[in-house]
Design a protein around this motif. Sequence first.
Motif, PDB file in Angstrom:
ATOM      1  N   ALA A 113     -42.026 106.686  62.576  1.00 28.81           N
ATOM      2  CA  ALA A 113     -40.798 106.913  63.336  1.00 28.81           C
ATOM      3  C   ALA A 113     -40.561 105.745  64.290  1.00 28.81           C
ATOM      4  O   ALA A 113     -41.501 105.093  64.758  1.00 28.81           O
ATOM      5  N   ARG A 114     -39.300 105.485  64.574  1.00 33.63           N
ATOM      6  CA  ARG A 114     -38.959 104.364  65.444  1.00 33.63           C
ATOM      7  C   ARG A 114     -39.269 104.666  66.905  1.00 33.63           C
ATOM      8  O   ARG A 114     -39.428 103.751  67.712  1.00 33.63           O
ATOM      9  N   THR A 115     -39.329 105.933  67.256  1.00 27.62           N
ATOM     10  CA  THR A 115     -39.620 106.322  68.630  1.00 27.62           C
ATOM     11  C   THR A 115     -40.763 107.325  68.637  1.00 27.62           C
ATOM     12  O   THR A 115     -41.130 107.894  67.612  1.00 27.62           O
ATOM     13  N   GLY A 116     -41.308 107.547  69.813  1.00 30.58           N
ATOM     14  CA  GLY A 116     -42.363 108.540  69.953  1.00 30.58           C
ATOM     15  C   GLY A 116     -43.743 107.950  69.754  1.00 30.58           C
ATOM     16  O   GLY A 116     -43.932 106.763  69.471  1.00 30.58           O
ATOM     17  N   ARG A 117     -44.713 108.803  69.891  1.00 32.34           N
ATOM     18  CA  ARG A 117     -46.113 108.397  69.751  1.00 32.34           C
ATOM     19  C   ARG A 117     -46.450 108.160  68.286  1.00 32.34           C
ATOM     20  O   ARG A 117     -46.089 108.974  67.433  1.00 32.34           O
TER      21      ARG A 117
END
Length: 314
Positions: free
Chosen positions: A53-57
């Motif tokens: 994913a592009r964001t998140g952990r």
Amino acid sequence: MAGFIDGIDREQVTLFPDRLEDWIGEDHLVRVVDLFVEELDLPALGFERCAPARTGRPGYHPAVLLKLFIYGYLNRIPSSRRLEREAGRNVELMWLTGRLVPDHKTIADFRRDNGVAIRRTCAQFAELCRRIGVLKGDCVAIDGSKFKAVNNRDRHFTKNKIASRLAHLEADVSRYVDDMARIDRQEEGEARADKVAHLARRYGRIRQEIARLKAMEQALTEAPDGQISLTDPDARAMATSARHSGMVGYNVQTAVDTETHLIVAHDVTNQSFDRDQLSPMAAAARKALRRRCCTNQLTARVPLSPDTLILRPR
């Protein structure tokens, strides 16, 4: 401890290998697992989260979790909590996963969310064995095994079981009503009031249970096979080889090559009778082996249950 084999001193300085690679032999099984998973096309097989994913952990790559799952299968470690512990202390798993230690919920979620993809991976392995000549499939044995579900027998209902429970509860209701009438005639004062109140509370709980069972009985009329399991909705009553016994669970059908003991095809069903599953499993084995047809020939070389079918593909 004189006279016994002595261990080393815990304070003794030792020179362990500096690399994990030095702990794993060249012909070790985990190297096969690592190479097999690395060559798979995980997105094509249907594994989720193959792209980060592009964001998140950041999460774990599906290949790492698949290697962990296959290792647990090969070493009879089905529990996600045990796999978590082994990943932190087992040198083989340290090498296989790069010393990553996913928590048990991550492992369990991976197994739950990628069931179809894991089945396709098993089919890929069977196809690989067939191509390299390990899996000839000259003789295939098909049999079923019963596996107990989480669903307790008390939370599994059939028409006869509900009728039996209702009969017992209605008998209890009659007994409590008689007891209350007897107490009214024979006792007086505060003791009588306490006993009557206690019996009335138990009478009310039984009436609630009777109402619940009658609602369950109504729901059974809409169930296609006349069974309801509250914990595992797909689990069904299964007869076992022991007399007057059974379980609530699943029927696991397996087609195994009798020479290499490799699983050719498998399926999980809630149908209790093995004979109804022989034909579908024979078709699945034929498809996996890419054979035109199968001839049914019984053999006495291996001990079999009465419902086991031996097939010789041609």
